[in-house]
Every structure is written in structure tokens, then in C-alpha cells.
Write a protein that holds these residues in place. Structure first.
Motif, mmCIF file in Angstrom:
data_model
loop_
_atom_site.group_PDB
_atom_site.id
_atom_site.type_symbol
_atom_site.label_atom_id
_atom_site.label_comp_id
_atom_site.label_asym_id
_atom_site.label_seq_id
_atom_site.Cartn_x
_atom_site.Cartn_y
_atom_site.Cartn_z
ATOM 1 N N PRO A 142 28.893 41.588 46.473
ATOM 2 C CA PRO A 142 28.419 41.985 47.841
ATOM 3 C C PRO A 142 29.663 42.642 48.568
ATOM 4 C CG PRO A 142 28.883 39.594 48.013
ATOM 5 C CD PRO A 142 28.804 40.122 46.656
ATOM 6 N N ASP A 143 30.846 42.420 48.293
ATOM 7 C CA ASP A 143 31.832 43.104 49.140
ATOM 8 C C ASP A 143 33.069 43.602 48.507
ATOM 9 O OD1 ASP A 143 33.800 41.029 48.724
ATOM 10 O OD2 ASP A 143 32.355 39.728 49.854
ATOM 11 N N ALA A 144 34.061 44.469 49.028
ATOM 12 C CA ALA A 144 35.057 44.980 48.170
ATOM 13 C C ALA A 144 35.839 44.102 47.702
ATOM 14 C CB ALA A 144 35.962 45.998 49.222
ATOM 15 N N GLU A 145 36.246 42.862 48.266
ATOM 16 C CA GLU A 145 37.283 41.942 47.934
ATOM 17 C C GLU A 145 36.646 41.308 46.489
ATOM 18 O OE1 GLU A 145 39.515 38.062 49.231
ATOM 19 O OE2 GLU A 145 38.787 39.540 50.735
ATOM 20 N N SER A 146 35.485 40.873 46.584
ATOM 21 C CA SER A 146 34.958 40.148 45.531
ATOM 22 C C SER A 146 34.690 41.067 44.346
ATOM 23 C CB SER A 146 33.488 39.234 45.787
ATOM 24 O OG SER A 146 32.683 40.290 46.272
ATOM 25 N N SER A 147 34.586 42.395 44.541
ATOM 26 C CA SER A 147 34.257 43.137 43.525
ATOM 27 C C SER A 147 35.508 43.540 42.840
ATOM 28 C CB SER A 147 33.800 44.538 44.263
ATOM 29 O OG SER A 147 32.525 44.507 44.775
ATOM 30 N N GLN A 148 36.664 43.587 43.705
ATOM 31 C CA GLN A 148 38.046 43.585 43.051
ATOM 32 C C GLN A 148 38.619 42.451 42.148
ATOM 33 O OE1 GLN A 148 41.206 44.434 45.943
ATOM 34 N NE2 GLN A 148 42.749 44.062 44.488
ATOM 35 N N ILE A 149 38.204 41.380 42.564
ATOM 36 C CA ILE A 149 38.496 40.066 41.703
ATOM 37 C C ILE A 149 37.749 40.073 40.395
ATOM 38 C CG2 ILE A 149 38.373 37.709 41.615
ATOM 39 C CD1 ILE A 149 38.642 37.663 44.721
ATOM 40 N N GLN A 150 36.221 40.642 40.646
ATOM 41 C CA GLN A 150 35.388 40.651 39.402
ATOM 42 C C GLN A 150 36.125 41.847 38.334
ATOM 43 O OE1 GLN A 150 32.306 39.133 38.380
ATOM 44 N NE2 GLN A 150 32.826 37.663 39.996
ATOM 45 N N ALA A 151 36.391 42.673 38.928
ATOM 46 C CA ALA A 151 36.944 43.997 38.121
ATOM 47 C C ALA A 151 38.242 43.501 37.484
ATOM 48 C CB ALA A 151 37.019 45.302 38.910
ATOM 49 N N GLU A 152 39.126 43.021 38.215
ATOM 50 C CA GLU A 152 40.483 42.690 37.571
ATOM 51 C C GLU A 152 40.174 41.571 36.745
ATOM 52 O OE1 GLU A 152 42.511 41.092 41.037
ATOM 53 O OE2 GLU A 152 43.321 43.425 41.361
ATOM 54 N N THR A 153 39.326 40.739 36.658
ATOM 55 C CA THR A 153 39.227 39.697 35.654
ATOM 56 C C THR A 153 38.788 40.338 34.493
ATOM 57 O OG1 THR A 153 38.409 37.941 37.486
ATOM 58 C CG2 THR A 153 37.552 37.680 34.931
ATOM 59 N N VAL A 154 37.802 41.342 34.353
ATOM 60 C CA VAL A 154 37.529 41.982 33.104
ATOM 61 C C VAL A 154 38.468 42.990 32.469
ATOM 62 C CG1 VAL A 154 35.040 41.249 33.400
ATOM 63 C CG2 VAL A 154 35.606 43.517 33.933
ATOM 64 N N SER A 155 39.336 43.344 33.609
ATOM 65 C CA SER A 155 40.345 44.550 32.964
ATOM 66 C C SER A 155 41.710 43.913 32.707
ATOM 67 C CB SER A 155 40.225 45.656 33.981
ATOM 68 O OG SER A 155 40.648 44.984 35.089
ATOM 69 N N GLY B 214 42.713 40.731 33.473
ATOM 70 C CA GLY B 214 42.572 39.239 33.236
ATOM 71 C C GLY B 214 42.487 38.378 34.603
ATOM 72 N N ASP B 215 41.884 37.103 34.674
ATOM 73 C CA ASP B 215 41.433 36.251 35.860
ATOM 74 C C ASP B 215 42.606 36.324 36.621
ATOM 75 O OD1 ASP B 215 40.359 34.634 37.616
ATOM 76 O OD2 ASP B 215 40.265 32.752 36.082
ATOM 77 N N PRO B 216 42.511 36.849 37.950
ATOM 78 C CA PRO B 216 43.639 36.864 38.862
ATOM 79 C C PRO B 216 43.719 35.419 39.600
ATOM 80 C CG PRO B 216 41.758 37.881 39.822
ATOM 81 C CD PRO B 216 41.376 37.693 38.283
ATOM 82 N N SER B 217 42.713 34.774 39.461
ATOM 83 C CA SER B 217 42.679 33.303 40.097
ATOM 84 C C SER B 217 43.734 32.176 39.213
ATOM 85 C CB SER B 217 41.255 32.625 40.210
ATOM 86 O OG SER B 217 40.840 32.316 38.917
ATOM 87 N N LEU B 218 43.915 32.666 37.811
ATOM 88 C CA LEU B 218 44.768 32.131 37.117
ATOM 89 C C LEU B 218 44.093 30.637 36.712
ATOM 90 C CD1 LEU B 218 48.200 32.452 38.564
ATOM 91 C CD2 LEU B 218 47.007 33.758 37.049
ATOM 92 N N SER B 219 42.737 30.674 36.627
ATOM 93 C CA SER B 219 42.272 29.262 36.318
ATOM 94 C C SER B 219 41.092 29.310 35.450
ATOM 95 C CB SER B 219 41.539 28.794 37.758
ATOM 96 O OG SER B 219 40.335 29.686 38.160
ATOM 97 N N GLY B 220 40.942 30.643 34.923
ATOM 98 C CA GLY B 220 39.632 30.836 33.991
ATOM 99 C C GLY B 220 40.207 31.272 32.368
ATOM 100 N N PRO B 221 39.236 31.151 31.563
ATOM 101 C CA PRO B 221 39.582 31.316 30.029
ATOM 102 C C PRO B 221 40.075 32.860 29.977
ATOM 103 C CG PRO B 221 37.212 31.205 30.369
ATOM 104 C CD PRO B 221 37.828 30.779 31.753
ATOM 105 N N LEU B 222 39.884 33.741 30.974
ATOM 106 C CA LEU B 222 40.408 35.222 30.752
ATOM 107 C C LEU B 222 41.799 35.157 31.623
ATOM 108 C CD1 LEU B 222 37.010 36.842 31.398
ATOM 109 C CD2 LEU B 222 38.288 36.484 29.166
#
Length: 105
Positions: free
Chosen positions: A28-41, A43-51
Motif C-alpha cells: 500500500p505504500d512506497a516504503e513497504s514496496s521497497q522492502i518487498q522489492a529488496e527482499t526478492v532482488s 535479499g531480506d533487508p530485515s535480516l530475519s527471513g530465509p532470503l
């Protein structure tokens, strides 16, 4: 992207060719879109997931981007996607998506 979705995506990547895979997101917003996009491109920027640390370099688009319409039938796009686009900050989201693609080459 929650951990379960990251695990699912990791399994898909492990078991096949993903060169033609495009991940469509609808955050729904630019920030969460960036996080999702970074995760699949990159790697997971939160450093907590399998990616985490897995630069998948997958193609990623947001549903508000004009090119994303090609992934839907015209009827489905008009009925389900178009109403959502009007409620989102399309310019900010498109700019973030552009920045992610530019950064990742």
C-alpha cells in the motif's frame, strides 16, 4: 513479505529456472514496496527471513506500474486492480520501484 512467503519463494527458486519469473507486489505504500522489492532482488533487508543474504535478482513490479497491467486480463485489471491504484500513492511507489531497479542494474 512474511517468513512463510519467503520460504515458499525460496523453494520455487531452488526447484527450477526462474529467469522469466516476475514478482508482482501490491503493497500500500512506497516504503513497504521497497522492502518487498529488496527482499526478492537483493535479499531480506530485515535480516530475519530465509532470503537474508540471498540476492535472487528477480524481476519485480508493483501493480500500480503501467507495465504490470500486462499480467492481468483487461477485465480483471479493471475490476480488481484499477480501483486499488486510485487509493495508492502511485508516483511515490513507481519512483521507489524505479530506484530499486536502477540500483540493482
Amino acid at each position: 513479505m512474511d517468513l512463510e512467503d519467503q520460504w515458499k519463494l525460496a523453494r520455487v527458486i531452488e526447484h527450477g529456472n526462474h529467469t522469466n519469473l516476475c514478482v508482482l507486489i501490491g503493497c500500500p505504500d512506497a516504503e513497504s514496496s521497497q522492502i518487498q522489492a529488496e527482499t526478492v532482488s537483493t535479499g531480506d533487508p530485515s535480516l530475519s527471513g530465509p532470503l537474508t543474504g540471498k540476492p535472487l535478482r528477480l524481476r519485480v513490479m508493483h501493480i500500480v506500474e503501467p507495465e504490470a497491467a500486462a499480467f492481468f486480463s483487461p477485465r480483471a485489471f479493471e475490476k480488481y486492480i484499477l480501483p486499488a491504484i486510485h487509493r495508492l500513492d502511485k508516483e511515490a511507489i513507481c519512483q521507489r520501484m524505479h530506484d530499486i531497479r536502477k540500483k540493482n542494474g
